[in-house]
Scaffold this active site. Structure first.
Site, PDB file in Angstrom:
ATOM      1  N   ASN A 117      60.753  72.915  51.191  1.00  0.00           N
ATOM      2  CA  ASN A 117      60.907  71.684  50.481  1.00  0.00           C
ATOM      3  C   ASN A 117      61.475  71.927  49.178  1.00  0.00           C
ATOM      4  O   ASN A 117      60.862  72.396  48.157  1.00  0.00           O
ATOM      5  CB  ASN A 117      59.592  71.012  50.346  1.00  0.00           C
ATOM      6  CG  ASN A 117      59.803  69.613  49.629  1.00  0.00           C
ATOM      7  OD1 ASN A 117      60.841  69.145  49.487  1.00  0.00           O
ATOM      8  ND2 ASN A 117      58.802  69.065  48.943  1.00  0.00           N
ATOM      9  N   LYS A 172      62.944  69.878  46.932  1.00  0.00           N
ATOM     10  CA  LYS A 172      62.952  68.611  46.110  1.00  0.00           C
ATOM     11  C   LYS A 172      64.341  68.346  45.585  1.00  0.00           C
ATOM     12  O   LYS A 172      65.150  68.413  46.196  1.00  0.00           O
ATOM     13  CB  LYS A 172      61.820  68.919  45.295  1.00  0.00           C
ATOM     14  CG  LYS A 172      60.291  69.468  45.890  1.00  0.00           C
ATOM     15  CD  LYS A 172      59.309  69.326  45.046  1.00  0.00           C
ATOM     16  CE  LYS A 172      58.321  70.277  45.756  1.00  0.00           C
ATOM     17  NZ  LYS A 172      56.988  70.090  45.016  1.00  0.00           N
ATOM     18  N   HIS A 182      54.875  62.922  51.616  1.00  0.00           N
ATOM     19  CA  HIS A 182      54.587  63.815  50.592  1.00  0.00           C
ATOM     20  C   HIS A 182      53.861  63.247  49.437  1.00  0.00           C
ATOM     21  O   HIS A 182      54.150  62.133  49.097  1.00  0.00           O
ATOM     22  CB  HIS A 182      55.941  64.559  50.270  1.00  0.00           C
ATOM     23  CG  HIS A 182      55.743  65.940  49.222  1.00  0.00           C
ATOM     24  ND1 HIS A 182      55.494  65.956  47.957  1.00  0.00           N
ATOM     25  CD2 HIS A 182      55.919  67.154  49.687  1.00  0.00           C
ATOM     26  CE1 HIS A 182      55.275  66.889  47.540  1.00  0.00           C
ATOM     27  NE2 HIS A 182      55.519  67.853  48.608  1.00  0.00           N
ATOM     28  N   GLU A 197      54.155  63.681  46.504  1.00  0.00           N
ATOM     29  CA  GLU A 197      55.155  63.128  45.247  1.00  0.00           C
ATOM     30  C   GLU A 197      55.609  61.927  45.649  1.00  0.00           C
ATOM     31  O   GLU A 197      55.845  60.802  44.614  1.00  0.00           O
ATOM     32  CB  GLU A 197      56.070  64.310  44.869  1.00  0.00           C
ATOM     33  CG  GLU A 197      55.532  65.364  44.194  1.00  0.00           C
ATOM     34  CD  GLU A 197      56.289  66.701  44.409  1.00  0.00           C
ATOM     35  OE1 GLU A 197      57.361  66.664  44.938  1.00  0.00           O
ATOM     36  OE2 GLU A 197      55.754  67.559  44.056  1.00  0.00           O
ATOM     37  N   GLU A 217      48.282  69.338  52.486  1.00  0.00           N
ATOM     38  CA  GLU A 217      48.542  69.949  50.968  1.00  0.00           C
ATOM     39  C   GLU A 217      47.607  69.491  49.848  1.00  0.00           C
ATOM     40  O   GLU A 217      47.805  68.235  49.611  1.00  0.00           O
ATOM     41  CB  GLU A 217      50.108  69.354  50.754  1.00  0.00           C
ATOM     42  CG  GLU A 217      51.241  70.049  51.910  1.00  0.00           C
ATOM     43  CD  GLU A 217      52.395  69.942  51.008  1.00  0.00           C
ATOM     44  OE1 GLU A 217      53.243  70.952  50.774  1.00  0.00           O
ATOM     45  OE2 GLU A 217      52.953  68.902  50.503  1.00  0.00           O
ATOM     46  N   GLY A 234      52.507  72.813  43.114  1.00  0.00           N
ATOM     47  CA  GLY A 234      53.208  73.060  42.234  1.00  0.00           C
ATOM     48  C   GLY A 234      52.443  73.693  40.714  1.00  0.00           C
ATOM     49  O   GLY A 234      52.865  73.820  39.870  1.00  0.00           O
ATOM     50  N   SER A 273      51.460  75.675  46.367  1.00  0.00           N
ATOM     51  CA  SER A 273      51.329  77.053  45.773  1.00  0.00           C
ATOM     52  C   SER A 273      51.482  78.205  46.607  1.00  0.00           C
ATOM     53  O   SER A 273      50.952  79.320  46.360  1.00  0.00           O
ATOM     54  CB  SER A 273      50.426  77.165  44.644  1.00  0.00           C
ATOM     55  OG  SER A 273      50.429  76.184  43.781  1.00  0.00           O
TER      56      SER A 273
HETATM   57  C1  PEP Z   1      55.298  71.163  48.010  1.00  0.00           C
HETATM   58  O1  PEP Z   1      55.805  70.432  47.220  1.00  0.00           O
HETATM   59  O2  PEP Z   1      55.152  70.508  49.259  1.00  0.00           O
HETATM   60  C2  PEP Z   1      54.614  72.313  47.715  1.00  0.00           C
HETATM   61  C3  PEP Z   1      53.668  72.827  48.424  1.00  0.00           C
HETATM   62  O3  PEP Z   1      54.932  72.690  46.523  1.00  0.00           O
HETATM   63  P1  PEP Z   1      54.597  74.229  45.830  1.00  0.00           P
HETATM   64  O4  PEP Z   1      54.868  75.248  47.008  1.00  0.00           O
HETATM   65  O5  PEP Z   1      55.536  74.316  44.698  1.00  0.00           O
HETATM   66  O6  PEP Z   1      53.169  74.099  45.667  1.00  0.00           O
END
Ligand code: PEP
Length: 252
Positions: free
Chosen positions: A8, A10, A96, A98, A166, A172, A210
């Site tokens: 992803n 973003k 997601h 976000e 997630e 992040g 992460s």
């Molecule tokens: C994500 O945005 O779906 C995600 C898992 O981000 P990160 O790997 O940076 O934590």
């Protein structure tokens, strides 16, 4: 079960950077003689077409980071599933955290989006996860159960969808749940999926939050983890390739 590594990207980077990343990954994939997992690159909308062009003839696929639940019409700024299908996208991330947080997307809307994706013959990657507050309050399982049930498209079959777990607090942040916690959650999700969908345990369940080159293999060794959804580390070709290769020993 097939494995999935989803990147992803973003709202990051330039067109040249997106193209370079796709080019490097496609070139590395071409050099692999054995089986690769499903690798899905999810750039932001403007870079989907140039990235898809680079992926032509490659086993790597492309996905969008969101979509409209509507088929077409006066929805300024939105992108429909048929438009994504028209350019060659095969997956769409929906729900997601976000989008849930910044755009206040409720479960009902996420479900409509997932249903639109299935109608359009693409695959939704439906994201669910608990917030830090919910995690600390010991509500992880009840929150996940509620979100899963509310976001699952009606009358879908196991091959229609992917689920990404997630934890919001792990996205992040560099923080992750323990391997034991991830295993328990993934096992729980498979069990919940079985109750909602015939052979629901065959729905691929991904972990995200992460993930990096150092920990990817640890998550992938867990039962019920069928792949990874990767944010930050998917923007670095070497790291993301390392994560893709971490699936290797799991192939038959
Ligand atoms: C994500 O945005 O779906 C995600 C898992 O981000 P990160 O790997 O940076 O934590």
């Amino acid at each position: 079960m097939a494995q999935y590594i989803v990147g992803n990207w973003k709202m990051n980077g330039t067109k040249a950077e997106a193209e370079a990343l796709a080019f490097t990954l496609a070139a590395k994939a071409k050099d692999v003689s054995g089986p690769l997992p499903h690798v899905v690159l999810c750039p932001s909308y403007p870079y989907l077409v140039p990235v898809l062009k680079i992926l032509e003839g490659s086993t790597l696929e492309s996905g969008a980071q969101d979509c409209s639940p509507e088929a077409n019409g006066a929805f300024t700024g939105d992108v429909s599933v048929s438009q994504l299908s028209n350019i060659g996208c095969t997956y769409v991330i929906v729900g997601h955290s976000e989008r849930r947080h910044h755009h206040l997307e409720p479960n009902a809307l996420i479900r409509q989006k997932a249903e639109a994706v299935i109608r359009g013959k693409l695959k939704p990657i439906i994201c669910i996860g608990e917030t830090e507050e919910e995690y600390r309050a010991g509500k992880c399982f009840s929150v996940l159960s509620e979100k899963l049930e509310a976001c699952l498209p009606s009358s879908c079959v196991h091959s229609d969808i992917l689920i990404a777990y997630e934890p919001v607090w792990a996205i992040g942040t560099g923080l992750t749940p323990s391997l034991e916690e991830v295993e328990k959650v993934m096992s729980f999700l498979k069990e919940r999926l079985r109750t909602h969908i015939p052979e629901g345990d065959l729905v691929p369940t991904l972990y995200g939050g992460s993930v990096n080159a150092a920990n990817a293999r640890l998550f992938l060794t867990l039962p019920y983890v069928d792949g990874l959804l990767v944010g930050g580390a998917s923007l670095r070709a070497d790291d993301f390739w390392h994560i893709i290769m971490a699936t290797e020993r799991q192939e038959p």
